[in-house]
Design an enzyme around this catalytic site. Sequence first.
Site, PDB file in Angstrom:
ATOM      1  N   GLU A 132       0.830  -1.207   0.000  1.00 36.90           N
ATOM      2  CA  GLU A 132       0.000   0.000   0.000  1.00 36.90           C
ATOM      3  C   GLU A 132       0.867   1.260   0.000  1.00 36.90           C
ATOM      4  O   GLU A 132       0.525   2.270  -0.611  1.00 36.90           O
ATOM      5  CB  GLU A 132      -0.941   0.002   1.204  1.00 36.90           C
ATOM      6  CG  GLU A 132      -2.014  -1.073   1.183  1.00 36.90           C
ATOM      7  CD  GLU A 132      -3.159  -0.769   0.228  1.00 36.90           C
ATOM      8  OE1 GLU A 132      -3.535   0.415   0.111  1.00 36.90           O
ATOM      9  OE2 GLU A 132      -3.658  -1.708  -0.410  1.00 36.90           O
ATOM     10  N   ASP A 238       0.612 -12.460  -4.728  1.00 35.56           N
ATOM     11  CA  ASP A 238      -0.026 -12.779  -6.004  1.00 35.56           C
ATOM     12  C   ASP A 238       0.992 -12.744  -7.142  1.00 35.56           C
ATOM     13  O   ASP A 238       1.015 -13.625  -8.014  1.00 35.56           O
ATOM     14  CB  ASP A 238      -1.148 -11.783  -6.300  1.00 35.56           C
ATOM     15  CG  ASP A 238      -2.279 -11.838  -5.294  1.00 35.56           C
ATOM     16  OD1 ASP A 238      -2.371 -12.834  -4.538  1.00 35.56           O
ATOM     17  OD2 ASP A 238      -3.069 -10.869  -5.249  1.00 35.56           O
ATOM     18  N   HIS A 283       2.408  -9.948  17.388  1.00 37.49           N
ATOM     19  CA  HIS A 283       3.046 -11.141  17.916  1.00 37.49           C
ATOM     20  C   HIS A 283       4.496 -11.247  17.468  1.00 37.49           C
ATOM     21  O   HIS A 283       5.377 -11.615  18.258  1.00 37.49           O
ATOM     22  CB  HIS A 283       2.288 -12.402  17.494  1.00 37.49           C
ATOM     23  CG  HIS A 283       2.822 -13.637  18.155  1.00 37.49           C
ATOM     24  ND1 HIS A 283       3.804 -14.411  17.579  1.00 37.49           N
ATOM     25  CD2 HIS A 283       2.548 -14.195  19.368  1.00 37.49           C
ATOM     26  CE1 HIS A 283       4.107 -15.402  18.399  1.00 37.49           C
ATOM     27  NE2 HIS A 283       3.357 -15.298  19.490  1.00 37.49           N
ATOM     28  N   GLY A 323       7.114 -13.459  29.135  1.00 28.33           N
ATOM     29  CA  GLY A 323       8.495 -12.967  29.063  1.00 28.33           C
ATOM     30  C   GLY A 323       8.735 -12.035  27.892  1.00 28.33           C
ATOM     31  O   GLY A 323       9.881 -11.768  27.534  1.00 28.33           O
ATOM     32  N   LYS A 324       7.664 -11.490  27.303  1.00 29.07           N
ATOM     33  CA  LYS A 324       7.807 -10.594  26.151  1.00 29.07           C
ATOM     34  C   LYS A 324       7.934  -9.129  26.563  1.00 29.07           C
ATOM     35  O   LYS A 324       8.368  -8.296  25.766  1.00 29.07           O
ATOM     36  CB  LYS A 324       6.613 -10.778  25.210  1.00 29.07           C
ATOM     37  CG  LYS A 324       6.524 -12.190  24.628  1.00 29.07           C
ATOM     38  CD  LYS A 324       5.243 -12.398  23.850  1.00 29.07           C
ATOM     39  CE  LYS A 324       5.135 -13.838  23.338  1.00 29.07           C
ATOM     40  NZ  LYS A 324       3.852 -14.084  22.629  1.00 29.07           N
TER      41      LYS A 324
END
Length: 347
Positions: A132, A238, A283, A323-324
Site C-alpha cells: 500500500e 499474487d 506477535h 516474558g515478552k
Amino acid sequence: ANAGAPAIAQEAVLMKSEVLTTPTVEGYDFNCGVNYRGVIDAYLRTGFQATSLGMAIQEIERMLDWSLASEPVAPDEEEGFKDPKVREQVRTKIWLAYTSNLISSGLRETIRFLAQHSMVQVMLSTAGGIEEDLIKCMAPTHLGDFALEGVGLRRRGLNRIGNLLQPNDNYCKFEDWICEVIERMHDEQDRDGVRWTPSKMIHRLGKEINDETSVCYWAYKNNIPIFSPAITDGSIGDMLYFHSYKREGFVLDLVGDIRAVNDQAIKARKTGVIVLGGGLVKHHCMNANLMRNGADFCVYVSTAQEFDGSDSGAKPDEAVSWGKIRVDAKPVKVHAEATLVLPLLVP
C-alpha cells in the site's frame, strides 16, 4: 444522624471513605485559551482513555530519554562501552509494528516521518503495509464511506478499506512495476547467489521506488529493517505466484529473517516497542523481544479486546507472563483507534 431511618440504610449510604492521595481529576480549562500542548498535558488527569494516552506519552518519553550513560558501569562491561561519551550515544532501540490499514490511511505520512528522521530503528508490518505504501507512489487512495455497498463497488473496480477506496487500477500499476523488480531479483539470485529474505526484498523495493513520500524508501535510505514474515499475503504474494509459473526457483528465506529480527532484540541494550493494531505484527514484534527476556518499554494502541483470548486484544500484562515484556516495565495500552492517537504520540 437521621433519626428513625433504618440503621442498615444509613450505614450503607453514609459509609466513611479513606483519604486518597492519587491525583485529582481535572481536564483542560479552555478559559486559558486554545493551547493544544496544554490539552494533551491535561489528558493525564482527565480519566478514561485520555489518561491512558497521557501515560503512553510518558512511556515514549522514557524510551527516548534513556541512554546507557544513565546506568552504572557493570564490572564485566566491554572496554569500548566504558567511555561516558560512548555510553551517552547508546539509546533505546525503538520498534514500530503497524498493520496495513494504517498505511492505507493518512497515518502513512506520520510513519514515513518517523522513518525519514530515524526515530525508530526496527519496523514490522504485513504485506499490505509494504505494497500500500508503494502503490501510493503510483496513484492515490481516495476517501469513501463505511456504508458503500460491496457489489456495486466490485462492478466499478473499486476496493473498499473501511471508509477508503482503492481503485483496482492502482494494483495493476503496482503489479506491472513489481514484476520487473522480481525478475531482476531472480537474475541476481541465479547469477550472483543473492539470498533474498523478506526484509532484504523490502529494502530493495524501497531503493527501486525512489520516492521520498514512501515509508519503504526512507527505511532503505536510513537502513532501517522492515520485517514482514507474511509478505506473500497480498498483492506481492499474487505476483510471486504468477512469477513462479513464468520462471520457477525464486526463493525468499524466512529463516534468515527470523534470525535477523531476533538478533535485533538480543543485541539491544534496551528496547521500546510501539504496537499499532494487532495480529501478526504484534506477535512477531513481541516474540522477538522474548529472546531478550522482554521489552523494557511498551505501548499498545488497539481497539481489540482481550475477552476472546486473542493476542490482538491481549493486555500488556499477558505479554509479561510470556516474558515478552520485562517484569519491571511500565507498559501502557491505549484502547483507541490508531489514526486518532499516533499523531499525538510523535514527540
